[in-house]
Design a protein around this motif. Structure first.
Motif, PDB file in Angstrom:
ATOM      1  N   ALA A  40       0.846  -1.185   0.000  1.00  0.00           N
ATOM      2  CA  ALA A  40       0.000   0.000   0.000  1.00  0.00           C
ATOM      3  C   ALA A  40       0.889   1.245   0.000  1.00  0.00           C
ATOM      4  O   ALA A  40       2.040   1.186   0.443  1.00  0.00           O
ATOM      5  CB  ALA A  40      -0.899  -0.013   1.228  1.00  0.00           C
ATOM      6  N   PRO A  41       0.357   2.378  -0.469  1.00  0.00           N
ATOM      7  CA  PRO A  41       1.163   3.599  -0.505  1.00  0.00           C
ATOM      8  C   PRO A  41       1.721   3.948   0.870  1.00  0.00           C
ATOM      9  O   PRO A  41       0.995   3.953   1.868  1.00  0.00           O
ATOM     10  CB  PRO A  41       0.163   4.658  -0.984  1.00  0.00           C
ATOM     11  CG  PRO A  41      -0.831   3.886  -1.769  1.00  0.00           C
ATOM     12  CD  PRO A  41      -0.960   2.563  -1.077  1.00  0.00           C
ATOM     13  N   GLY A  42       3.025   4.212   0.905  1.00  0.00           N
ATOM     14  CA  GLY A  42       3.660   4.585   2.157  1.00  0.00           C
ATOM     15  C   GLY A  42       4.005   3.432   3.067  1.00  0.00           C
ATOM     16  O   GLY A  42       4.575   3.639   4.145  1.00  0.00           O
ATOM     17  N   ASN A  43       3.634   2.217   2.647  1.00  0.00           N
ATOM     18  CA  ASN A  43       3.899   1.038   3.481  1.00  0.00           C
ATOM     19  C   ASN A  43       4.938   0.140   2.834  1.00  0.00           C
ATOM     20  O   ASN A  43       5.170   0.196   1.623  1.00  0.00           O
ATOM     21  CB  ASN A  43       2.616   0.237   3.691  1.00  0.00           C
ATOM     22  CG  ASN A  43       1.629   0.944   4.588  1.00  0.00           C
ATOM     23  OD1 ASN A  43       1.905   2.019   5.098  1.00  0.00           O
ATOM     24  ND2 ASN A  43       0.469   0.338   4.771  1.00  0.00           N
ATOM     25  N   GLU A  44       5.524  -0.723   3.622  1.00  0.00           N
ATOM     26  CA  GLU A  44       6.427  -1.726   3.086  1.00  0.00           C
ATOM     27  C   GLU A  44       5.624  -2.859   2.443  1.00  0.00           C
ATOM     28  O   GLU A  44       4.454  -3.080   2.783  1.00  0.00           O
ATOM     29  CB  GLU A  44       7.318  -2.289   4.208  1.00  0.00           C
ATOM     30  CG  GLU A  44       8.267  -1.275   4.799  1.00  0.00           C
ATOM     31  CD  GLU A  44       9.213  -1.894   5.809  1.00  0.00           C
ATOM     32  OE1 GLU A  44      10.171  -1.206   6.199  1.00  0.00           O
ATOM     33  OE2 GLU A  44       8.999  -3.056   6.195  1.00  0.00           O
ATOM     34  N   ARG A  45       6.268  -3.543   1.544  1.00  0.00           N
ATOM     35  CA  ARG A  45       5.632  -4.707   0.929  1.00  0.00           C
ATOM     36  C   ARG A  45       5.468  -5.790   1.996  1.00  0.00           C
ATOM     37  O   ARG A  45       6.375  -6.049   2.788  1.00  0.00           O
ATOM     38  CB  ARG A  45       6.485  -5.227  -0.227  1.00  0.00           C
ATOM     39  CG  ARG A  45       5.765  -6.178  -1.149  1.00  0.00           C
ATOM     40  CD  ARG A  45       6.577  -6.462  -2.406  1.00  0.00           C
ATOM     41  NE  ARG A  45       6.802  -5.248  -3.187  1.00  0.00           N
ATOM     42  CZ  ARG A  45       7.356  -5.250  -4.409  1.00  0.00           C
ATOM     43  NH1 ARG A  45       7.721  -6.399  -4.969  1.00  0.00           N
ATOM     44  NH2 ARG A  45       7.554  -4.112  -5.042  1.00  0.00           N
ATOM     45  N   GLU A  46       4.289  -6.413   2.006  1.00  0.00           N
ATOM     46  CA  GLU A  46       3.997  -7.399   3.033  1.00  0.00           C
ATOM     47  C   GLU A  46       3.492  -8.696   2.444  1.00  0.00           C
ATOM     48  O   GLU A  46       2.885  -8.735   1.376  1.00  0.00           O
ATOM     49  CB  GLU A  46       2.964  -6.852   4.025  1.00  0.00           C
ATOM     50  CG  GLU A  46       1.593  -6.595   3.427  1.00  0.00           C
ATOM     51  CD  GLU A  46       0.578  -6.126   4.470  1.00  0.00           C
ATOM     52  OE1 GLU A  46       0.960  -5.863   5.626  1.00  0.00           O
ATOM     53  OE2 GLU A  46      -0.613  -6.041   4.116  1.00  0.00           O
ATOM     54  N   PHE A  47       3.724  -9.746   3.197  1.00  0.00           N
ATOM     55  CA  PHE A  47       3.282 -11.084   2.814  1.00  0.00           C
ATOM     56  C   PHE A  47       1.768 -11.187   2.876  1.00  0.00           C
ATOM     57  O   PHE A  47       1.132 -10.678   3.810  1.00  0.00           O
ATOM     58  CB  PHE A  47       3.913 -12.095   3.766  1.00  0.00           C
ATOM     59  CG  PHE A  47       3.348 -13.477   3.675  1.00  0.00           C
ATOM     60  CD1 PHE A  47       2.420 -13.927   4.616  1.00  0.00           C
ATOM     61  CD2 PHE A  47       3.723 -14.331   2.655  1.00  0.00           C
ATOM     62  CE1 PHE A  47       1.894 -15.197   4.550  1.00  0.00           C
ATOM     63  CE2 PHE A  47       3.201 -15.613   2.577  1.00  0.00           C
ATOM     64  CZ  PHE A  47       2.277 -16.048   3.529  1.00  0.00           C
ATOM     65  N   VAL A  48       1.198 -11.883   1.891  1.00  0.00           N
ATOM     66  CA  VAL A  48      -0.240 -12.168   1.877  1.00  0.00           C
ATOM     67  C   VAL A  48      -0.484 -13.673   1.977  1.00  0.00           C
ATOM     68  O   VAL A  48      -1.205 -14.135   2.861  1.00  0.00           O
ATOM     69  CB  VAL A  48      -0.910 -11.618   0.607  1.00  0.00           C
ATOM     70  CG1 VAL A  48      -2.374 -12.042   0.546  1.00  0.00           C
ATOM     71  CG2 VAL A  48      -0.777 -10.095   0.549  1.00  0.00           C
ATOM     72  N   SER A  49       0.144 -14.434   1.055  1.00  0.00           N
ATOM     73  CA  SER A  49      -0.119 -15.868   1.026  1.00  0.00           C
ATOM     74  C   SER A  49       0.957 -16.561   0.201  1.00  0.00           C
ATOM     75  O   SER A  49       1.647 -15.919  -0.604  1.00  0.00           O
ATOM     76  CB  SER A  49      -1.501 -16.140   0.423  1.00  0.00           C
ATOM     77  OG  SER A  49      -1.827 -17.519   0.462  1.00  0.00           O
ATOM     78  N   ILE A  50       1.066 -17.874   0.408  1.00  0.00           N
ATOM     79  CA  ILE A  50       2.002 -18.669  -0.375  1.00  0.00           C
ATOM     80  C   ILE A  50       1.437 -20.067  -0.550  1.00  0.00           C
ATOM     81  O   ILE A  50       0.680 -20.557   0.313  1.00  0.00           O
ATOM     82  CB  ILE A  50       3.403 -18.708   0.286  1.00  0.00           C
ATOM     83  CG1 ILE A  50       4.429 -19.374  -0.634  1.00  0.00           C
ATOM     84  CG2 ILE A  50       3.343 -19.385   1.654  1.00  0.00           C
ATOM     85  CD1 ILE A  50       5.870 -19.237  -0.161  1.00  0.00           C
ATOM     86  N   ILE A  51       1.779 -20.698  -1.663  1.00  0.00           N
ATOM     87  CA  ILE A  51       1.356 -22.061  -1.947  1.00  0.00           C
ATOM     88  C   ILE A  51       2.560 -22.845  -2.441  1.00  0.00           C
ATOM     89  O   ILE A  51       3.381 -22.322  -3.216  1.00  0.00           O
ATOM     90  CB  ILE A  51       0.194 -22.083  -2.961  1.00  0.00           C
ATOM     91  CG1 ILE A  51      -0.372 -23.491  -3.128  1.00  0.00           C
ATOM     92  CG2 ILE A  51       0.604 -21.481  -4.298  1.00  0.00           C
ATOM     93  CD1 ILE A  51      -1.713 -23.526  -3.883  1.00  0.00           C
ATOM     94  N   SER A  52       2.656 -24.081  -2.003  1.00  0.00           N
ATOM     95  CA  SER A  52       3.770 -24.922  -2.417  1.00  0.00           C
ATOM     96  C   SER A  52       3.617 -25.344  -3.876  1.00  0.00           C
ATOM     97  O   SER A  52       2.546 -25.200  -4.474  1.00  0.00           O
ATOM     98  CB  SER A  52       3.841 -26.161  -1.528  1.00  0.00           C
ATOM     99  OG  SER A  52       2.670 -26.945  -1.677  1.00  0.00           O
ATOM    100  N   GLY A  53       4.680 -25.878  -4.429  1.00  0.00           N
ATOM    101  CA  GLY A  53       4.686 -26.273  -5.826  1.00  0.00           C
ATOM    102  C   GLY A  53       3.606 -27.279  -6.191  1.00  0.00           C
ATOM    103  O   GLY A  53       2.998 -27.204  -7.262  1.00  0.00           O
TER     104      GLY A  53
END
Length: 123
Positions: A40-53
């Protein structure tokens, strides 16, 4: 390395839904764990989700758990992020990213990134 292109962002009202897609080019897509991050503007990039291969393992940030669902179709070399019950605070540029080996929330470990897609949630 794998090349990534996101799509599916847009403007939606609070409570609405969007599905983001991340199309990958290159070989061995199923070897890569696929992550979604947002900034988001003014914020650091943050984790949302991840999925394995294989798709057998997933992880979610607490802020999206129960509302977002990550999935993948290895036959189509594509990962998805289904976003339901969207809130204004979900407004951000969403990025997909790929990494080999371990599942992690640490964005510094991801070497391949897409260009991002804007998601805007109006109140």
């Amino acid at each position: 390395q794998v090349q990534l292109v996101e799509s599916g962002g847009g403007l939606v009202q609070a409570g609405g839904s969007l599905r983001l897609s991340c199309a990958a080019s290159g070989r061995s897509f199923s070897s890569y764990n696929m992550g979604w991050f947002r900034q988001a503007p003014g914020n650091e990039r943050e984790f949302v989700s991840i999925i394995s291969g294989s798709g057998g393992r997933t992880d979610y940030a607490d802020s999206v758990k129960g509302r977002f669902t990550i999935s993948r179709d290895n036959a189509k070399n594509t990962a998805y992020l289904q976003m339901n019950s969207l809130k204004p605070e979900d407004t951000a540029v969403y990025y997909c990213a790929a990494k080999l080996w371990t599942i992690t929330r640490d964005l510094s470990q991801f070497r391949s990134w897409g260009q991002g897609t804007q998601v805007t949630v109006s109140s």
